[in-house]
Design a protein around this motif. Structure first.
Motif, PDB file in Angstrom:
ATOM      1  N   ILE B 197       0.990  -1.183  -0.125  1.00 31.33           N
ATOM      2  CA  ILE B 197       0.191  -0.008  -0.062  1.00 31.33           C
ATOM      3  C   ILE B 197       0.830   1.193   0.077  1.00 31.33           C
ATOM      4  N   PRO B 198       0.585   2.109  -1.049  1.00 29.53           N
ATOM      5  CA  PRO B 198       1.547   3.131  -1.000  1.00 29.53           C
ATOM      6  C   PRO B 198       1.465   3.996   0.508  1.00 29.53           C
ATOM      7  N   GLY B 199       2.403   4.608   1.072  1.00 30.43           N
ATOM      8  CA  GLY B 199       2.729   5.302   2.190  1.00 30.43           C
ATOM      9  C   GLY B 199       2.704   4.306   3.539  1.00 30.43           C
ATOM     10  N   VAL B 200       2.936   3.080   3.325  1.00 33.46           N
ATOM     11  CA  VAL B 200       2.942   2.214   4.453  1.00 33.46           C
ATOM     12  C   VAL B 200       4.363   1.651   4.467  1.00 33.46           C
ATOM     13  N   TYR B 201       4.840   1.716   5.466  1.00 35.47           N
ATOM     14  CA  TYR B 201       6.372   1.298   5.575  1.00 35.47           C
ATOM     15  C   TYR B 201       6.353   0.300   6.677  1.00 35.47           C
ATOM     16  N   VAL B 202       6.908  -1.128   6.346  1.00 40.96           N
ATOM     17  CA  VAL B 202       6.876  -2.112   7.256  1.00 40.96           C
ATOM     18  C   VAL B 202       8.400  -2.365   7.936  1.00 40.96           C
ATOM     19  N   PRO B 203       8.843  -1.840   8.872  1.00 41.31           N
ATOM     20  CA  PRO B 203      10.495  -1.709   9.182  1.00 41.31           C
ATOM     21  C   PRO B 203      11.042  -3.258   9.150  1.00 41.31           C
ATOM     22  N   SER B 204      10.144  -4.214   9.514  1.00 39.68           N
ATOM     23  CA  SER B 204      10.813  -5.677   9.587  1.00 39.68           C
ATOM     24  C   SER B 204      11.248  -6.200   8.079  1.00 39.68           C
ATOM     25  N   LEU B 205      10.625  -5.409   7.095  1.00 38.83           N
ATOM     26  CA  LEU B 205      10.908  -5.834   5.784  1.00 38.83           C
ATOM     27  C   LEU B 205      12.380  -4.988   5.081  1.00 38.83           C
ATOM     28  N   TYR B 206      12.890  -4.498   6.010  1.00 42.00           N
ATOM     29  CA  TYR B 206      14.117  -3.739   5.544  1.00 42.00           C
ATOM     30  C   TYR B 206      15.375  -4.210   6.426  1.00 42.00           C
ATOM     31  N   GLU B 207      16.347  -4.533   5.968  1.00 38.81           N
ATOM     32  CA  GLU B 207      17.433  -4.796   6.598  1.00 38.81           C
ATOM     33  C   GLU B 207      18.585  -3.757   6.538  1.00 38.81           C
ATOM     34  N   ILE B 208      18.962  -3.182   7.801  1.00 41.32           N
ATOM     35  CA  ILE B 208      20.153  -2.301   7.906  1.00 41.32           C
ATOM     36  C   ILE B 208      21.564  -2.669   7.981  1.00 41.32           C
ATOM     37  N   VAL B 229       9.523   4.229   0.229  1.00 39.74           N
ATOM     38  CA  VAL B 229       8.244   4.413   0.656  1.00 39.74           C
ATOM     39  C   VAL B 229       7.851   5.961   0.574  1.00 39.74           C
ATOM     40  N   THR B 230       6.851   6.452   0.045  1.00 38.21           N
ATOM     41  CA  THR B 230       6.678   7.791  -0.392  1.00 38.21           C
ATOM     42  C   THR B 230       5.118   8.073   0.503  1.00 38.21           C
ATOM     43  N   LYS B 231       5.601   9.084   1.218  1.00 34.41           N
ATOM     44  CA  LYS B 231       4.360   9.705   2.197  1.00 34.41           C
ATOM     45  C   LYS B 231       2.781  10.035   1.153  1.00 34.41           C
ATOM     46  N   ARG B 232       1.959   9.838   1.791  1.00 33.10           N
ATOM     47  CA  ARG B 232       0.452  10.171   1.259  1.00 33.10           C
ATOM     48  C   ARG B 232       0.123  11.427   1.718  1.00 33.10           C
ATOM     49  N   ILE B 233      -0.596  11.986   0.659  1.00 28.64           N
ATOM     50  CA  ILE B 233      -0.962  13.445   0.778  1.00 28.64           C
ATOM     51  C   ILE B 233      -2.729  13.455   0.397  1.00 28.64           C
ATOM     52  N   ILE B 234      -3.438  14.172   1.172  1.00 33.55           N
ATOM     53  CA  ILE B 234      -4.839  14.482   0.517  1.00 33.55           C
ATOM     54  C   ILE B 234      -4.845  15.744  -0.211  1.00 33.55           C
ATOM     55  N   ARG B 235      -5.355  15.225  -1.548  1.00 38.44           N
ATOM     56  CA  ARG B 235      -5.165  16.174  -2.643  1.00 38.44           C
ATOM     57  C   ARG B 235      -6.370  17.232  -2.468  1.00 38.44           C
ATOM     58  N   ASP B 236      -7.454  16.929  -1.894  1.00 37.39           N
ATOM     59  CA  ASP B 236      -8.555  17.984  -2.027  1.00 37.39           C
ATOM     60  C   ASP B 236      -8.952  18.247  -0.568  1.00 37.39           C
ATOM     61  N   LEU B 237      -8.720  19.127   0.067  1.00 43.54           N
ATOM     62  CA  LEU B 237      -8.985  19.331   1.435  1.00 43.54           C
ATOM     63  C   LEU B 237     -10.466  19.444   1.402  1.00 43.54           C
ATOM     64  N   ASP B 238     -11.021  20.288   0.604  1.00 40.88           N
ATOM     65  CA  ASP B 238     -12.516  20.525   0.689  1.00 40.88           C
ATOM     66  C   ASP B 238     -13.515  19.381   0.706  1.00 40.88           C
ATOM     67  N   ASN B 239     -12.827  18.379   0.090  1.00 37.05           N
ATOM     68  CA  ASN B 239     -13.774  17.040  -0.045  1.00 37.05           C
ATOM     69  C   ASN B 239     -13.137  15.962   0.824  1.00 37.05           C
ATOM     70  N   VAL B 240     -12.261  16.263   1.609  1.00 38.13           N
ATOM     71  CA  VAL B 240     -11.797  15.005   2.352  1.00 38.13           C
ATOM     72  C   VAL B 240     -12.535  14.992   3.696  1.00 38.13           C
ATOM     73  N   TYR B 241     -12.924  14.050   4.215  1.00 40.14           N
ATOM     74  CA  TYR B 241     -13.832  13.841   5.455  1.00 40.14           C
ATOM     75  C   TYR B 241     -13.302  14.945   6.615  1.00 40.14           C
ATOM     76  N   TYR B 242     -14.121  15.650   7.303  1.00 42.83           N
ATOM     77  CA  TYR B 242     -13.852  16.446   8.409  1.00 42.83           C
ATOM     78  C   TYR B 242     -14.919  16.014   9.371  1.00 42.83           C
TER      79      TYR B 242
END
Lengths: 220, 611
Positions: B197-208, B229-242
Motif C-alpha cells: 500500500i503506498p505510504g505504508v512502511y513495514v520496518p521488519s522488511l528492511y535490512e540495515i 516508501v513515499t508519504k501520502r497526501i490528501i489532494r482535495d481538502l474541501d472534499n476530504v472527511y472532516y
C-alpha cells in the motif's frame, strides 16, 4: 427574564467531574441546547449558571440545585428542562425545573447515603465510632492568608445517622453540615472513622440525597 | 467500568481523565464490528485531547460500520502505579476493554520524547514491547504523524508506519486487515501485503547494515517491499472527511476549543522547520467549507471558541474572506475566533482590527534569530523594520505585552548573533515607549523565549551538527549577560532535553535498544521536566556502548546514507542540499507566493500546488 432552579442528578462515572469542570460542562450543554440564558455583562461575558453548593469529587447527587436566568419568557421551565436533558452527557439529568423558593444561604444540611463494603467496614465498629463522640479529622483552611490544617470535631458535626446492613453492603444514612458556613463531606467522615478505628475503608459509593435548611426542611 | 478502577479513581489526580463518557464519544456494539482500533496518544489526556489529528482519524475510523475506534492516553504516573499494583491492564476509554485484545493499536508520533511512553503503554496493556515478540496477527501496532518521517529509533516496536496524511491510507490498511483476519493469515502474510500500500512502511522488511564508523551502509528491502516508501497526501481538502463533532472533554485540556485547519503545507521554507518540508505541497481549503464546518462544530460541541490553525495563518490567500464569513455570525453567538501562527511581515492593520473585534490574547512574534545575517541563513525572511512596524501596529492597537521566540545554536551562529537577540528585543521595548498611541499608563513587557535548535530529518539542516550541551550552555549565559534592558524577561529550553531530542530525531535503528533499556530503567514522560531522567539515559548509552554525540553533534557528509533515506516526503535530497549550500552563503530563497523554488513536492499532487 425569569430565574429558574434546575434540580440536577449526577450519577455514575460523571461523579468524577469536579465542581469547577461542571460549570464549563453546563455552559456548553446550554449552548448546544440553544437555551436563551442570561449572560453576564463585562469584558468577557459568560452565561450565568450558579451551582448553589459544590458536590465533592466522586460523590453522586440526586437533586443538586442550579440557578439560571432565562431571558425569553416564552421558553417555559419545562422546555428548559427538556432541551437541556437532550444535550447533557450521560449521567447528568435535570429532574425538575422549579421556581426558587428558598435563598441559597438557607442551605444548612446535606443528607447523604454512604455505602461501605462490609468486608472493609464492620457495622458494630462503625456504630461504635459514630457513638463515640471522639471523631476528628483535619481540614485545610486559612489562617491570616496562610494555608493551615485545622482540626475538626466530626462527632459534633453529625446531626443524625442510621445504619442498614445487608450481605454485600453497609449503608449509612447521615445528615452532615452543608452550606456556606460549615461543610463536611462523606470522605472526611470516613477519614475520621478510619482514624478512630485504625481501619482504611473507602466508601463504595456516596450519594447526596437532598439538601435541608436549618429547620431540616427540604431545600426548595 | 471495572469496579477495581472505580474504586481507585477517587485516589488519583484528575480521575475524569480515565472515565470516558464525554460528549461526542462514539459508542458501538463490540459484537457488531470486525475491527477494534485503539487510537493511542502517548502522553497525558490533557495533551492528547488537544490534538486535532486524533479527532480527525478517530471520526473517520468510526464512520466505518465494521470498525470501532476508541481513545487511549498515557496514564499519569500515579494512576499507572495503581494500575500495576492491581494488575489492571491499559484499557480504552469508550468501552473500558483491555486494548491487548484489539485488532489495531495506533500511536500518533508527535514528538521524539514520547517514545518511552509508547513502550510503557504497550507493557501496561500486557503486550511485549518488541514487534518480533508479538507473534499473532492482532494487535497490529502502527504509528503515524511527524516522527514517522524517521521512525528508525522505534522501528523494533512497531509493525508498520503510515507516512504522511492518514485520512485515506488508514482505511486502506483496515480494509486489507479485514480480509486477512477472515482468511486467518499470519502477521507476516498481512505485513508483506500491507507494504504494497503506498505510504505504508513495514520496518521488519528492511535490512540495515552499518559501516565500521557507525554510519549506515545500506538499507535493503526484502520480500518485495518497495525500495522507497513515499508519504501520502490528501489532494482535495474541501472534499476530504472532516469530523462533524469532537469529543468534548470534561476537564480542562490544553487546547479546548473548535480547531480548524485552513491549509496544509507552508510557503516559507525556513530551513530549520521540519513541519514546512514534511507537509508540502500547499493545499488550501476554501473559506465557505471552513465556515460551514466550523458552524456545525460549534453547534455540536457547545464550544465558544474557534481556532484557525495552519503553519502560517496569514499566508492563507483568502484569510480576509474567511474572517468576514466567520465574523458574520460568531459575535452574535458569543464565539471567539483565534488566529495563531501569524507572520510578522504580512500582519496588516486591517487584520488586526478584525481580530480586535473578538477577544484579544497575547501577541507573539517568532523572529527566530537576532541578526539579519542569521535570519538569512535560516531563511526566515523577515527584516527588523517589518518586525518593528508590526510591533508598532500592535502597540497602537492596545497591546503592551509581546513575546518573541528565538532559537539558540543555529548553524554558523556566533556570539554576536546571540547578542543580537537582546538588541532586537531592546528595539521592541524602545518602539513601545516611542509610540505616541501606546496604551496609557502601562509599561511594556517583552518576553524572550530562546529554545535550542534541533536539526531534523528532511530539512536543509539535516546534515548539520546540533550545538553541544556545552556550547548551548555558553550561548544561554551569553544571552543573559548581554541583555540590554530590564523590561526583557528571558526563558530557555532545558538543554539536556533538547540534546535527547536531537539524538532521537536523527537516530538509527540501533537506538531501539537504548530506548527499551531506558524505559526498563524507569524512564517515561521524558518531555515532562519532573520525570525526565537525563542521567539514566546517559548511563544506558554508556552501557550499550553507543555515543549520543554521534547522533546529535556530528556533521554528516552529503553522500552519507541517512537512516531515513528510504522514505520520501516529496522533496528530493538534491533540493535540500541546494538549500543547505545557500544557507552557508547566507543566501535566502523567496517564499512560494513570490516565486516557486522548485522543491518538487507538487509532484505528489499531480504537479499542483495552491500558491
Amino acid at each position: 427574564m425569569y430565574e429558574v432552579r434546575l434540580w440536577l442528578s449526577k450519577r455514575g462515572r460523571i461523579r468524577f467531574v469536579s465542581h469547577l469542570d461542571m460549570f464549563r460542562l453546563m455552559t456548553r450543554a446550554v449552548r448546544r441546547a440553544n437555551i436563551p440564558l442570561w449572560y453576564t455583562e463585562g469584558f468577557n461575558p459568560h452565561p450565568y449558571i450558579s451551582f448553589l453548593l459544590a458536590l465533592s469529587l466522586g460523590v453522586e447527587g440526586e437533586k443538586e440545585p442550579v440557578d439560571v436566568r432565562i431571558t425569553d419568557d416564552a421558553v417555559t421551565p419545562e422546555e428548559v428542562r427538556d432541551r437541556l436533558n437532550a444535550s447533557l452527557p450521560e449521567g447528568l439529568f435535570v429532574e425538575a425545573a422549579t421556581k426558587p423558593v428558598m435563598k441559597p444561604s438557607e442551605i444548612t444540611w446535606g443528607e447523604y447515603l454512604v455505602t461501605y463494603d462490609p468486608s472493609e467496614m464492620n457495622a458494630d465498629s462503625l456504630k461504635e465510632a459514630l457513638d463515640s463522640g471522639a471523631l476528628e479529622t483535619e481540614k485545610s483552611g486559612k489562617h491570616g492568608g496562610r494555608k493551615v490544617m485545622k482540626k475538626v470535631n466530626v462527632s459534633e458535626c453529625i446531626h443524625s445517622w442510621s445504619l442498614e446492613e445487608t450481605e454485600d453492603a453497609l449503608r449509612l444514612k447521615v445528615v452532615l453540615p452543608a452550606g456556606s458556613v460549615m461543610n463536611l463531606n462523606p470522605q472526611q467522615l470516613t477519614d475520621a472513622v478510619n482514624a478512630y478505628l485504625g481501619t482504611s475503608a473507602a466508601p463504595l459509593r456516596a450519594v447526596r440525597l437532598r439538601l435541608l435548611n436549618a429547620d431540616l426542611e427540604e431545600f426548595r | 467500568m471495572d469496579p477495581r478502577i472505580e474504586k481507585l479513581l477517587p485516589t488519583v489526580q484528575k480521575p475524569a481523565r480515565y472515565t470516558g463518557g464525554e460528549l461526542g464519544q462514539v459508542m458501538k456494539d463490540k459484537n457488531a464490528v470486525d475491527i477494534r482500533y485503539a487510537f493511542c496518544f502517548p502522553d497525558s489526556y490533557e495533551i492528547g485531547m488537544s490534538h486535532l489529528g486524533i479527532k480527525i482519524l478517530y471520526a473517520i475510523a468510526n464512520e466505518r460500520p465494521d470498525t470501532w475506534c476508541e481513545r487511549v492516553f498515557a496514564p499519569w504516573p500515579d494512576m499507572e502505579q495503581k494500575m500495576r499494583e492491581q494488575n489492571i491492564p491499559l484499557y480504552a476509554l469508550e468501552s473500558g476493554d483491555p486494548i491487548r485484545d484489539f485488532d489495531f493499536i495506533g500511536f500518533t508520533l508527535q514528538y521524539e520524547l514520547c517514545y518511552t511512553n509508547i513502550l510503557n503503554m504497550l507493557d501496561l496493556a500486557g503486550l511485549p514491547v518488541k514487534a518480533a515478540d508479538r507473534k499473532d496477527l492482532a494487535p497490529i501496532v502502527m504509528g503515524g504523524g511527524p516522527c514517522a518521517c524517521n521512525p528508525e529509533p522505534i522501528a523494533e516496536f512497531f509493525d508498520l508506519f503510515s507516512l504522511g496524511e492518514g485520512e485515506e491510507v488508514n482505511s486502506e490498511i483496515m480494509d486489507l486487515y479485514a480480509v486477512h483476519k477472515k482468511r486467518g493469515s499470519t502477521k507476516e502474510e498481512f505485513l508483506r501485503e500491507a507494504a504494497k500500500i503506498p505510504g505504508v512502511y513495514v520496518p521488519s522488511l528492511y535490512e540495515i547494515s552499518y559501516n565500521a564508523d557507525g554510519t549506515v551502509a545500506a538499507i535493503t528491502p526484502k520480500d518485495g517491499a518497495p525500495a522507497v516508501v513515499t508519504k501520502r497526501i490528501i489532494r482535495d481538502l474541501d472534499n476530504v472527511y472532516y469530523p462533524k463533532s469532537f469529543v468534548v472533554p470534561f476537564i480542562d485540556v490544553v487546547h479546548d476549543r473548535v480547531t480548524h485547519e485552513i491549509f496544509r503545507g507552508c510557503i516559507r521554507g525556513c530551513r530549520f522547520c521540519q513541519a514546512c518540508f514534511l507537509n508540502r505541497p500547499i493545499r488550501e481549503k476554501s473559506p465557505e467549507v471552513i465556515n460551514e464546518q466550523c458552524k456545525g462544530l460549534i453547534h455540536e460541541t457547545g464550544y465558544d471558541e474557534i481556532s484557525l490553525c495552519s503553519l502560517s495563518s496569514s499566508d492563507y490567500t483568502r484569510i480576509e474572506e474567511l474572517l468576514n464569513l466567520l465574523l458574520d455570525w460568531t459575535p452574535g453567538e458569543k464565539v471567539n475566533v483565534a488566529l495563531p501562527s501569524l507572520r510578522v511581515d504580512n500582519f496588516s492593520d486591517e487584520l488586526l482590527q478584525k481580530l480586535k473585534s473578538v477577544r484579544r490574547s497575547g501577541l507573539t512574534f517568532a523572529p527566530e534569530a537576532g541578526t539579519q545575517r542569521m535570519r538569512d541563513v535560516i531563511n526566515k525572511n523577515v527584516t527588523e523594520e517589518e518586525m518593528l512596524e508590526t510591533a508598532n501596529i500592535a502597540f497602537s492597537g492596545g497591546y503592551s505585552a509581546v513575546k518573541l521566540y528565538f532559537m539558540l545554536g543555529l548553524p554558523t551562529e556566533t556570539d554576536e548573533d546571540v547578542e543580537g537577540i537582546g538588541t532586537l528585543a531592546k528595539k521592541v521595548v524602545d518602539a513601545y515607549y516611542q509610540n505616541p498611541d501606546k496604551p496609557k499608563g502601562r509599561g511594556v513587557t517583552v518576553g524572550v523565549s530562546a529554545s535550542s535548535f534541533v536539526p531534523k530529518p528532511f530539512t536543509p539542516f539535516q546534515w548539520e551538527p546540533q550545538a553541544t550541551p556545552e556550547e548551548l550552555d555558553h550561548k544561554q549565559r551569553h544571552l543573559k549577560e548581554t541583555l540590554p534592558s530590564r523590561k526583557i524577561n528571558v526563558s530557555f529550553h532545558d538543554i539536556k532535553t533538547s540534546f535527547l531530542e536531537g539524538v532521537l530525531a536523527r537516530g538509527d535503528r540501533r537506538l531501539s535498544a537504548v530506548i527499551e533499556e531506558a524505559w526498563r530503567r524507569g524512564c517515561t514522560f521524558d518531555s515532562w521536566g519532573e520525570y525526565y531522567r537525563f542521567d539514566t539515559w546517559m548511563e544506558v548509552f554508556h552501557d550499550l556502548v553507543l555515543d549520543p554525540r554521534f547522533y546529535a553533534n556530528r556533521r554528516r557528509d552529503y553522500d552519507e546514507v541517512l537512516p531515513w533515506d528510504h522514505l520520501n516526503y516529496g522533496i528530493p535530497k538534491k533540493y535540500l542540499m541546494r538549500e543547505s549550500e545557500k544557507a552557508k552563503r547566507a543566501e535566502t530563497t523567496d517564499n512560494c507566493h513570490n516565486k516557486c523554488a522548485g522543491c518538487g513536492a507538487n509532484k505528489l499532487n499531480g504537479g499542483h500546488c495552491d500558491v
